[in-house]
Design a protein around this motif. Structure first.
Motif, short mmCIF file in Angstrom:
data_model
loop_
_atom_site.label_atom_id
_atom_site.label_comp_id
_atom_site.label_asym_id
_atom_site.label_seq_id
_atom_site.Cartn_x
_atom_site.Cartn_y
_atom_site.Cartn_z
N VAL A 1 13.49 -49.88 -29.72
CA VAL A 1 12.72 -48.78 -29.16
C VAL A 1 11.41 -49.29 -28.56
O VAL A 1 10.92 -48.76 -27.55
N GLU A 2 10.87 -50.33 -29.15
CA GLU A 2 9.55 -50.81 -28.73
C GLU A 2 9.53 -51.27 -27.26
O GLU A 2 8.47 -51.28 -26.64
N ASP B 1 1.49 -47.73 -22.94
CA ASP B 1 0.28 -47.09 -23.47
C ASP B 1 -0.07 -45.78 -22.77
O ASP B 1 -0.58 -44.85 -23.40
N THR B 2 0.22 -45.68 -21.49
CA THR B 2 -0.20 -44.49 -20.74
C THR B 2 0.92 -43.46 -20.55
O THR B 2 0.67 -42.39 -20.00
N SER C 1 2.14 -45.97 -30.59
CA SER C 1 1.67 -45.25 -31.78
C SER C 1 2.62 -44.14 -32.20
O SER C 1 2.55 -43.66 -33.32
N LEU C 2 3.52 -43.72 -31.30
CA LEU C 2 4.52 -42.72 -31.67
C LEU C 2 5.32 -43.20 -32.86
O LEU C 2 5.71 -42.40 -33.72
N ARG D 1 1.87 -41.74 -38.61
CA ARG D 1 2.62 -40.75 -39.37
C ARG D 1 2.98 -39.60 -38.44
O ARG D 1 2.23 -39.30 -37.50
N PRO D 2 4.12 -38.95 -38.65
CA PRO D 2 4.50 -37.84 -37.75
C PRO D 2 3.40 -36.80 -37.56
O PRO D 2 3.20 -36.31 -36.44
N VAL D 3 2.67 -36.47 -38.64
CA VAL D 3 1.65 -35.44 -38.51
C VAL D 3 0.52 -35.87 -37.58
O VAL D 3 -0.14 -35.04 -36.96
#
Length: 635
Positions: free
Chosen positions: A104-105, A110-111, A116-117, A121-123
């Motif tokens: 996935v990476e 970044d834009t 960071s997704l 944490r999901p929240v």
């Protein structure tokens, strides 16, 4: 061993090897498994889907379904729009890796699609700091103040790689292993088995009403009677005791008009009876030449055998043998393929409609349960939950409403009850499912189960809410039922942080939270004592304080003197004093030779000069200087 979501109210993912977390589920339990990953274990799910069970289910869910091998799907701008859209409308963003070993990476940017997704944490993905950089007002996106997100967003990755999911992605997510449906006697599941699992998961009930009388009417060629049976909801594939369909019976008797009508309605021209005889086989046996031609044009397959015999083998009419031998089988194959596509399209339409109907129904039920909690209507809530339980058990389906229902902001029913201070509801939600037998009342227990540490879309749990609203008794109830006051929300706050008193500008106590502090600190003391009693080292402790300790003022820095021309003022002053003193001494001596009245002055000046000072000079204190850095004179 991995846990089965269908067997546990609160499945915990297990670690395999080097920190890879896994859990198992069937299609019926998949929605609950996804909630467990996101709201309890706070990681996004990676679904390992060998049989495409989850893939078919996910395709029909609201949101975005993207294929990693499609350049258009994974284009930067498309990923950005898909992510923002799913966040805004509270839907699922599914990235299917297929059979590839792609990580996935490699799609992160970044834009557009930030890394960071996966690391947050999901929240925390609900925070403005995450999504604001993705907005493009010049492309029609709303202003940040107008961009509102809804609860329900999930980032889901799916892999069908035979060698297992990609390792880096696997470590960063919770691996959800799909358990597909089983075929008869351990055989590979048929399409019917797979469809049945899908229908059960989406709440689509395929009720097949069989009518032997319709089959008999078709045998007699009674068109009107057959139409009436179909209008009454009976299946067009109804069978008699020997698995003859209405079309098969009509073909055996040569009723061409009825066969043509049934084919147009979707009847299968190749349905075989309990002896393997197809409609064409039976028509050939009875010598219906015109029927053979019709069936061939409708996709009837002359290669189907009953035992070792084909329709041509048992044909009594040479004309039929000729028709069958000269027929281009490629036409049959194309007609069969066209029919499959048509049936699949109709099925997808029915599934889509069923999913939408089910989604709307579940949403209405969810709002209904939330309303009962909000308005403190215990009787109505229990009656509705009992109805939903019986419905799920009777139809062998996933309950359309449970005690883990959430409002639009992701608050569970427990959180709502705590916010409102409804003690009776809090007690019921935390305790009722525990009174049900894990074996005998397994389904009901699962429906009434409440996870005390579930979080909303901002990471708040019931402990934090009780502490924030100063509901002491509710906080005690929650803690006694496994609540964790150490868990942090998206603002990096836990329940202990809400034990501080509220102060005014003069730091006077406006709201005393000592009761909350006492409850939390007593819980922490008990936790630490129990760990020590078991011989477990306590590496971190928590404490609720009345107010933040004032930081100690920094030590005063040594006073720095200004420099001019690269020389220190004090040194310049001292040097200047010596020079002036010497000059004063010489001047006094000269004056003494010329004028006795100035003799004493010269002597004094000389004395001062020896000490490097002059009575006409005020020595620098604090660095006062003249225009050139020397000391100032008295006036």
């Amino acid at each position: 061993m991995a846990n089965n979501i269908g067997d546990e109210e609160n499945p915990e993912p297990t670690a395999e090897g080097n920190a890879i977390q896994t859990m198992e589920t069937n299609l019926k339990g998949l929605p609950d498994a996804l909630d467990t990953c996101v709201y309890i274990n706070e990681k996004w799910p990676l679904i390992v889907d060998d049989q495409d069970c989850a893939t078919r289910f996910l395709k029909y869910q609201p949101g975005n379904f993207l294929w990693a091998h499609s350049p258009n799907d994974v284009a930067k701008e498309n990923l950005r729009k898909a992510l923002l859209g799913s966040l805004r409308y509270g839907t699922w963003l599914v990235l299917h890796l297929g059979t590839t070993s792609l990580e996935v990476e490699q799609f992160f940017d970044d834009t557009h699609f930030p890394k960071s997704l996966l690391t947050l944490r999901p929240v925390e993905c609900n925070n403005r700091e995450f999504w604001e950089p993705l907005l493009r007002q010049e492309l029609g996106d709303p202003q940040p103040e107008e961009f509102q997100i809804r609860d329900g967003f999930k980032f889901i990755v799916v892999s069908k790689n035979e060698d297992g999911p990609p390792p880096n992605t696997s470590k960063a997510m919770i691996n959800v292993i799909m358990q597909g449906p089983k075929g008869k006697k351990g055989a590979k599941p048929s399409k019917k088995d797979l469809d049945g699992a899908l229908f059960g998961a989406i709440g689509m009930r395929e009720t097949i009403r069989n009518s032997k009388k319709m089959v008999e009417a078709a045998f007699e060629g009674e068109m009107d009677a057959v139409k009436e049976f179909l209008d009454q909801g009976y299946s067009i594939e109804s069978t008699d005791a020997h698995d003859h369909t209405a079309l098969s019976e009509a073909a055996a008797k040569g009723h061409c008009d009825l066969v043509e009508y049934l084919v147009d309605k979707g009847a299968d021209p190749n349905a075989q009876n309990d002896q393997g005889r197809s409609p064409m086989y039976r028509a050939s046996f009875h010598g219906h030449t015109q029927m053979i031609e019709l069936l061939l044009q409708c996709g009837g397959d002359p290669r189907l055998k009953a035992g070792d015999e084909t329709p041509s083998d048992i044909a009594k009419d040479d004309a039929i043998k000729t028709i069958l031998s000269e027929w281009d089988i490629k036409i049959t194959e194309q007609l069969i393929e066209d029919r499959k596509r048509k049936i699949q399209k109709e099925l997808e339409s029915r599934i889509t409609n069923a999913v939408e109907r089910e989604r709307i129904a579940r949403d209405l039920i969810r709002k209904e349960l939330v309303g009962y909690i909000t308005d403190n209507k215990m009787k109505e809530f229990r009656e509705r939950m009992d109805e939903l339980t019986m419905e799920a058990i009777t139809n062998n389906e996933r309950a359309r409403g449970t005690a883990m229902a959430r409002d639009d902001r992701g608050n569970t029913l427990l959180m709502i009850a705590v916010t409102k201070g409804h003690k009776e509801f809090v007690e019921f939600l935390l305790s009722h499912y525990k009174t049900l037998d894990p074996d005998f009342d397994k389904d009901e227990r699962k429906i009434f189960y409440v996870n005390v540490n579930a979080k909303d879309q901002k990471g708040w749990n019931a402990c934090q809410i009780a502490a924030f609203h100063q509901h002491k008794q509710l906080l005690e109830l929650i803690l006694n039922n496994g609540g964790d006051p150490r868990a942090k929300n998206a603002y990096n706050k836990n329940a202990f942080d809400f034990g501080k008193d509220e102060l005014d500008a003069a730091e006077n106590v406006m709201v005393d939270r000592s009761e909350i502090r006492n409850v939390l600190n007593a819980w922490e003391e008990d936790r630490v004592a129990r760990l020590k009693e078991k011989g477990i080292e306590v590496t971190e402790t928590f404490v609720a304080v009345a107010r933040e300790p004032k930081p100690e003022p920094p030590p005063p820095e040594p006073e720095k003197k200004k420099k001019k021309g690269g020389k220190d003022v004090n040194k310049a002053g001292a040097k200047g004093g010596k020079d002036k003193g010497k000059k004063g001494g010489k001047k006094g001596a000269n004056n003494n030779n010329n004028n006795n009245s100035n003799n004493k002055k010269g002597a004094k000046g000389s004395t001062k000069g020896k000490n490097g000072k002059s009575k006409y000079v005020v020595q620098a204190k604090g660095g006062k200087t003249g225009k050139k850095g020397g000391p100032k004179k008295k006036s």
